[in-house]
Design a protein around this motif. Structure first.
Motif: not given
Length: 378
Positions: A125-141
């Motif tokens: 599941e894609i979850e638990g990332f909202s807390c990084l929303a302000a800074t996250l630019k690259e997400l590799d899954l």
């Protein structure tokens, strides 16, 4: 040792430490243990014959050494996996770490993460990332077990999203990520290009190794520079006229019988169309800026159609039906920028493999590489 009716236990081997050579720094040829620049590399050399402690295991199918059985151990999710990262880190790499639950990583404690890599885990599941929303630019899954795209609602600062090698069937809930420049869906189960409207900053779209049959719904991707569609089920190049900035088109390993739909792509520089069903190079008349052309593994009998491509640097045409060296000279001799050609596996090479490369070299003296062989240095 006892014998029971339990399941078989593999034979055990006993090694005497006196049998191990080189462990204490023996550096003699053949007797020392290999060492890397950092020291011991773990490779022990055994010179004496190994002694089987439980030989009865080889002949007794009911043998079981109960004294050597270890109780099973359950490995729980490692909540301390990221404890060594400073809280203001900008990059987290957690590859092949058996992560199955993102929330258990407690990402909320990190305040500046711009790049997060969670490749080769068991995330569903894609979850638990909202807390990084302000800074996250690259997400590799890349290479997980994700079947549905969701949980990206707040990640509007993302510029790169990699969901390759998962189990995704439908592209959904990404078109609000308007800052995306790169998106990767390689090796999924996607059957249709859809729901990408509004991604005007997208430069690179990777959809190779899916189940796509038609190129469609790309009209709004006006900034796209690279489109990768290899290993699908596409039968025709179409619906890409709006991609005025496209530089690279890869459509290898599909079911294409003719080169079409490229007339309105003024900036196309690289075309990869190997492993299809082409019989000619017709259709390249208006692709004036082409630098790299890969048409290997087709059924092409003639390379006519390349004479006008003055910027050509590489022509890959191995394993076709090309046999006329005079035609190669006519089409390519005046291409001053040409430095690499591949013609192996054609009748041109198979008829006389000994003289083939020398003939091509004399025909195209500007070329530096013929197949995998460098024939001239710059």
């Amino acid at each position: 040792m006892t014998t029971s009716d339990n399941e078989n236990t593999p034979p055990r081997i006993s090694i005497n430490l006196d049998d191990i050579k080189g462990h204490e720094g023996d550096s003699s040829p053949g007797g020392g243990t290999p060492k890397s620049s950092t020291g011991w590399d773990g490779k022990l050399r055994l010179e004496k014959k190994l002694e089987l402690v439980n030989p009865e295991a080889l002949s007794d199918p009911e043998y079981s050494d109960e004294e050597q059985v270890l109780s099973g151990e359950t490995i729980e999710a490692d909540e301390d996996l990221l404890d060594d990262y400073p809280l203001d880190t900008e990059e987290i790499d957690c590859v092949h770490a058996r992560v199955s639950s993102v929330p258990l990583l407690r990402l909320e404690r990190f305040t500046a993460v711009a790049r997060l890599c969670l490749r080769q885990n068991t995330i569903t599941e894609i979850e638990g990332f909202s807390c990084l929303a302000a800074t996250l630019k690259e997400l590799d899954l890349y290479d997980n077990l994700i079947a549905h795209i969701r949980g990206l609602d707040d990640l509007t600062n993302l510029t790169s999203l990699d969901l390759s090698f998962n189990k995704i069937k439908h592209i959904k809930k990404v078109n609000h990520l308007t800052n995306l420049t790169d998106i990767y869906f390689v090796q999924n189960k996607i059957g249709k290009i859809e729901n990408l409207e509004g991604l005007t900053k997208l430069r690179n779209l990777e959809l190779a190794a899916n189940r796509i049959r038609e190129i469609e719904n790309l009209e709004t991707l006006t900034g796209l520079e690279e489109l990768w569609l290899g290993k699908n089920k596409i039968t025709q190049i179409s619906n890409i006229d709006s991609l005025q900035n496209l530089k690279i088109l890869s459509i290898q390993s599909n079911r294409i019988r003719g080169i079409t739909g490229l007339d309105n792509l003024p900036h196309l520089e690289e075309l990869y169309i190997s492993h299809n069903a082409l019989t000619s190079l017709s259709g390249l008349e208006k692709v004036m800026g082409l630098r790299v052309l890969d048409v290997s593994n087709n059924q092409i009998t003639s390379i006519k159609g390349l004479k006008h491509l003055e910027d050509l640097e590489e022509v890959w045409a191995s394993y076709n039906q090309i046999g006329d060296i005079a035609e190669i000279e006519e089409e390519l001799k005046e291409r001053k920028k040409l430095n690499t050609v591949y013609f192996e596996g054609n009748p041109l090479q198979l008829r006389n493999p000994t003289l083939y490369r020398n003939k091509v070299r004399l025909t195209l003296p500007q070329v530096m590489q013929i197949d995998a062989t460098f024939v001239r240095v710059s």
